[in-house]
Motif scaffolding. Sequence first.
Motif, PDB file in Angstrom:
ATOM      1  N   VAL A 125       0.821  -1.208   0.000  1.00 38.36           N
ATOM      2  CA  VAL A 125       0.000   0.000   0.000  1.00 38.36           C
ATOM      3  C   VAL A 125       0.858   1.262   0.000  1.00 38.36           C
ATOM      4  O   VAL A 125       0.550   2.245  -0.689  1.00 38.36           O
ATOM      5  CB  VAL A 125      -0.965  -0.006   1.205  1.00 38.36           C
ATOM      6  N   ALA A 126       1.946   1.260   0.771  1.00 38.52           N
ATOM      7  CA  ALA A 126       2.803   2.446   0.841  1.00 38.52           C
ATOM      8  C   ALA A 126       3.394   2.771  -0.522  1.00 38.52           C
ATOM      9  O   ALA A 126       3.384   3.926  -0.960  1.00 38.52           O
ATOM     10  CB  ALA A 126       3.909   2.231   1.866  1.00 38.52           C
ATOM     11  N   GLU A 127       3.895   1.751  -1.206  1.00 41.45           N
ATOM     12  CA  GLU A 127       4.474   1.954  -2.535  1.00 41.45           C
ATOM     13  C   GLU A 127       3.398   2.380  -3.525  1.00 41.45           C
ATOM     14  O   GLU A 127       3.605   3.260  -4.366  1.00 41.45           O
ATOM     15  CB  GLU A 127       5.149   0.670  -3.015  1.00 41.45           C
ATOM     16  N   PHE A 128       2.231   1.784  -3.406  1.00 43.58           N
ATOM     17  CA  PHE A 128       1.147   2.106  -4.337  1.00 43.58           C
ATOM     18  C   PHE A 128       0.718   3.562  -4.198  1.00 43.58           C
ATOM     19  O   PHE A 128       0.431   4.226  -5.200  1.00 43.58           O
ATOM     20  CB  PHE A 128      -0.056   1.192  -4.109  1.00 43.58           C
ATOM     21  N   SER A 129       0.670   4.068  -2.967  1.00 37.81           N
ATOM     22  CA  SER A 129       0.250   5.459  -2.773  1.00 37.81           C
ATOM     23  C   SER A 129       1.200   6.414  -3.479  1.00 37.81           C
ATOM     24  O   SER A 129       0.791   7.455  -4.000  1.00 37.81           O
ATOM     25  CB  SER A 129       0.142   5.799  -1.287  1.00 37.81           C
ATOM     26  N   GLY A 130       2.504   6.065  -3.517  1.00 37.51           N
ATOM     27  CA  GLY A 130       3.466   6.881  -4.241  1.00 37.51           C
ATOM     28  C   GLY A 130       3.258   6.802  -5.743  1.00 37.51           C
ATOM     29  O   GLY A 130       3.318   7.815  -6.449  1.00 37.51           O
ATOM     30  N   ALA A 133       0.270   8.908  -6.768  1.00 34.25           N
ATOM     31  CA  ALA A 133       0.602  10.331  -6.842  1.00 34.25           C
ATOM     32  C   ALA A 133       1.401  10.634  -8.104  1.00 34.25           C
ATOM     33  O   ALA A 133       1.178  11.659  -8.774  1.00 34.25           O
ATOM     34  CB  ALA A 133       1.381  10.753  -5.601  1.00 34.25           C
ATOM     35  N   ASP A 134       2.324   9.737  -8.464  1.00 36.59           N
ATOM     36  CA  ASP A 134       3.141   9.943  -9.666  1.00 36.59           C
ATOM     37  C   ASP A 134       2.286   9.888 -10.932  1.00 36.59           C
ATOM     38  O   ASP A 134       2.513  10.648 -11.885  1.00 36.59           O
ATOM     39  CB  ASP A 134       4.240   8.885  -9.742  1.00 36.59           C
ATOM     40  N   PHE A 135       1.314   8.989 -10.958  1.00 33.52           N
ATOM     41  CA  PHE A 135       0.399   8.860 -12.110  1.00 33.52           C
ATOM     42  C   PHE A 135      -0.298  10.188 -12.382  1.00 33.52           C
ATOM     43  O   PHE A 135      -0.313  10.687 -13.512  1.00 33.52           O
ATOM     44  CB  PHE A 135      -0.624   7.765 -11.808  1.00 33.52           C
ATOM     45  N   HIS A 136      -0.848  10.764 -11.339  1.00 34.70           N
ATOM     46  CA  HIS A 136      -1.592  12.008 -11.521  1.00 34.70           C
ATOM     47  C   HIS A 136      -0.664  13.176 -11.851  1.00 34.70           C
ATOM     48  O   HIS A 136      -1.033  14.065 -12.632  1.00 34.70           O
ATOM     49  CB  HIS A 136      -2.429  12.300 -10.275  1.00 34.70           C
ATOM     50  N   GLY A 154       3.370  20.585  -4.754  1.00 38.06           N
ATOM     51  CA  GLY A 154       3.154  20.895  -3.345  1.00 38.06           C
ATOM     52  C   GLY A 154       2.011  20.113  -2.723  1.00 38.06           C
ATOM     53  O   GLY A 154       1.935  19.983  -1.491  1.00 38.06           O
ATOM     54  N   LEU A 155       1.141  19.589  -3.568  1.00 41.17           N
ATOM     55  CA  LEU A 155       0.015  18.790  -3.069  1.00 41.17           C
ATOM     56  C   LEU A 155       0.369  17.306  -2.951  1.00 41.17           C
ATOM     57  O   LEU A 155      -0.381  16.540  -2.357  1.00 41.17           O
ATOM     58  CB  LEU A 155      -1.186  18.921  -4.016  1.00 41.17           C
ATOM     59  N   ARG A 156       1.516  16.907  -3.535  1.00 41.09           N
ATOM     60  CA  ARG A 156       1.810  15.483  -3.664  1.00 41.09           C
ATOM     61  C   ARG A 156       1.831  14.763  -2.319  1.00 41.09           C
ATOM     62  O   ARG A 156       1.281  13.674  -2.174  1.00 41.09           O
ATOM     63  CB  ARG A 156       3.155  15.274  -4.364  1.00 41.09           C
ATOM     64  N   GLU A 157       2.480  15.368  -1.310  1.00 39.69           N
ATOM     65  CA  GLU A 157       2.588  14.692  -0.022  1.00 39.69           C
ATOM     66  C   GLU A 157       1.231  14.570   0.652  1.00 39.69           C
ATOM     67  O   GLU A 157       0.913  13.540   1.244  1.00 39.69           O
ATOM     68  CB  GLU A 157       3.574  15.430   0.875  1.00 39.69           C
ATOM     69  N   ARG A 158       0.421  15.612   0.542  1.00 39.06           N
ATOM     70  CA  ARG A 158      -0.937  15.532   1.108  1.00 39.06           C
ATOM     71  C   ARG A 158      -1.743  14.454   0.381  1.00 39.06           C
ATOM     72  O   ARG A 158      -2.494  13.697   0.997  1.00 39.06           O
ATOM     73  CB  ARG A 158      -1.636  16.888   0.981  1.00 39.06           C
ATOM     74  N   GLN A 159      -1.579  14.418  -0.946  1.00 37.52           N
ATOM     75  CA  GLN A 159      -2.283  13.416  -1.735  1.00 37.52           C
ATOM     76  C   GLN A 159      -1.865  12.007  -1.326  1.00 37.52           C
ATOM     77  O   GLN A 159      -2.705  11.114  -1.149  1.00 37.52           O
ATOM     78  CB  GLN A 159      -1.975  13.643  -3.220  1.00 37.52           C
ATOM     79  N   ARG A 160      -0.560  11.788  -1.180  1.00 35.04           N
ATOM     80  CA  ARG A 160      -0.057  10.465  -0.778  1.00 35.04           C
ATOM     81  C   ARG A 160      -0.655  10.038   0.550  1.00 35.04           C
ATOM     82  O   ARG A 160      -1.094   8.905   0.722  1.00 35.04           O
ATOM     83  CB  ARG A 160       1.462  10.511  -0.637  1.00 35.04           C
ATOM     84  N   ARG A 161      -0.658  10.954   1.500  1.00 34.99           N
ATOM     85  CA  ARG A 161      -1.157  10.621   2.831  1.00 34.99           C
ATOM     86  C   ARG A 161      -2.646  10.287   2.783  1.00 34.99           C
ATOM     87  O   ARG A 161      -3.092   9.326   3.411  1.00 34.99           O
ATOM     88  CB  ARG A 161      -0.904  11.793   3.781  1.00 34.99           C
ATOM     89  N   HIS A 181      -7.984   4.456 -13.079  1.00 32.09           N
ATOM     90  CA  HIS A 181      -6.829   5.007 -13.795  1.00 32.09           C
ATOM     91  C   HIS A 181      -6.850   4.574 -15.263  1.00 32.09           C
ATOM     92  O   HIS A 181      -6.548   5.365 -16.167  1.00 32.09           O
ATOM     93  CB  HIS A 181      -5.529   4.565 -13.137  1.00 32.09           C
ATOM     94  N   ALA A 182      -7.174   3.307 -15.502  1.00 30.93           N
ATOM     95  CA  ALA A 182      -7.235   2.813 -16.878  1.00 30.93           C
ATOM     96  C   ALA A 182      -8.292   3.576 -17.678  1.00 30.93           C
ATOM     97  O   ALA A 182      -8.079   3.922 -18.852  1.00 30.93           O
ATOM     98  CB  ALA A 182      -7.549   1.316 -16.886  1.00 30.93           C
TER      99      ALA A 182
END
Length: 216
Positions: A125-130, A133-136, A154-161, A181-182
Amino acid sequence: MSKLHSAAEQVYREVKERILSAGLPGGELISEGEIAAEMGTSRTPVREAFLRLEAEGWMRLYPKRGALVVPVADGEAEHVVSARRLVEADAVRAVAAAPAARAELVRRLRAGLDEQRAVAAAGDVAEFSGLDADFHRLIVQAGGNPLLDTFYAGLRERQRRMTARSLARDPLQLASIIDDHARLVELIDAGAAEQFETAVGEHMRRVHGLPRGGDR
């Protein structure tokens, strides 16, 4: 770099990663001593790391009690989702008018989907959340507006969490996020910017447990 500073940097990165990946959920109280013991260091670098995390808004320190992991604020998820939808939709409008850029974005997003599927199959899950965020962010970068890209970063970390917290609550969402996503990639490939804006808004609201109808 001094040993003390190096240790503080290591503690900072480790504790922040746990916060962003929901390993340390909001509202949890932790102590310098337990982190120091766990990481095999003295309390001094832990204190330095905690002060830095407090300055960034991830922790609130209470003398003699410990450090509180600051919960996601009321309304924060709503605001982050609204901002993300607007920025991503703007980027897709730009690539819809640029076939070469759109084709390259679609290629990269599909490669990202393959990686997401592999990580989801492993249940990380931790890796997936990253990766989520990278996808978006790939979508935003393709829009070619550096100001919006910097804002979105600047939103990436909030998005990940937020994503990690949602997945911790319901890990079965992994499959539905990938399906969403698909679908978003297919809309980008078709240059369907307006449909993308609606779909990405619905996707983000569903993932974060927000009521529908608040995108506009």
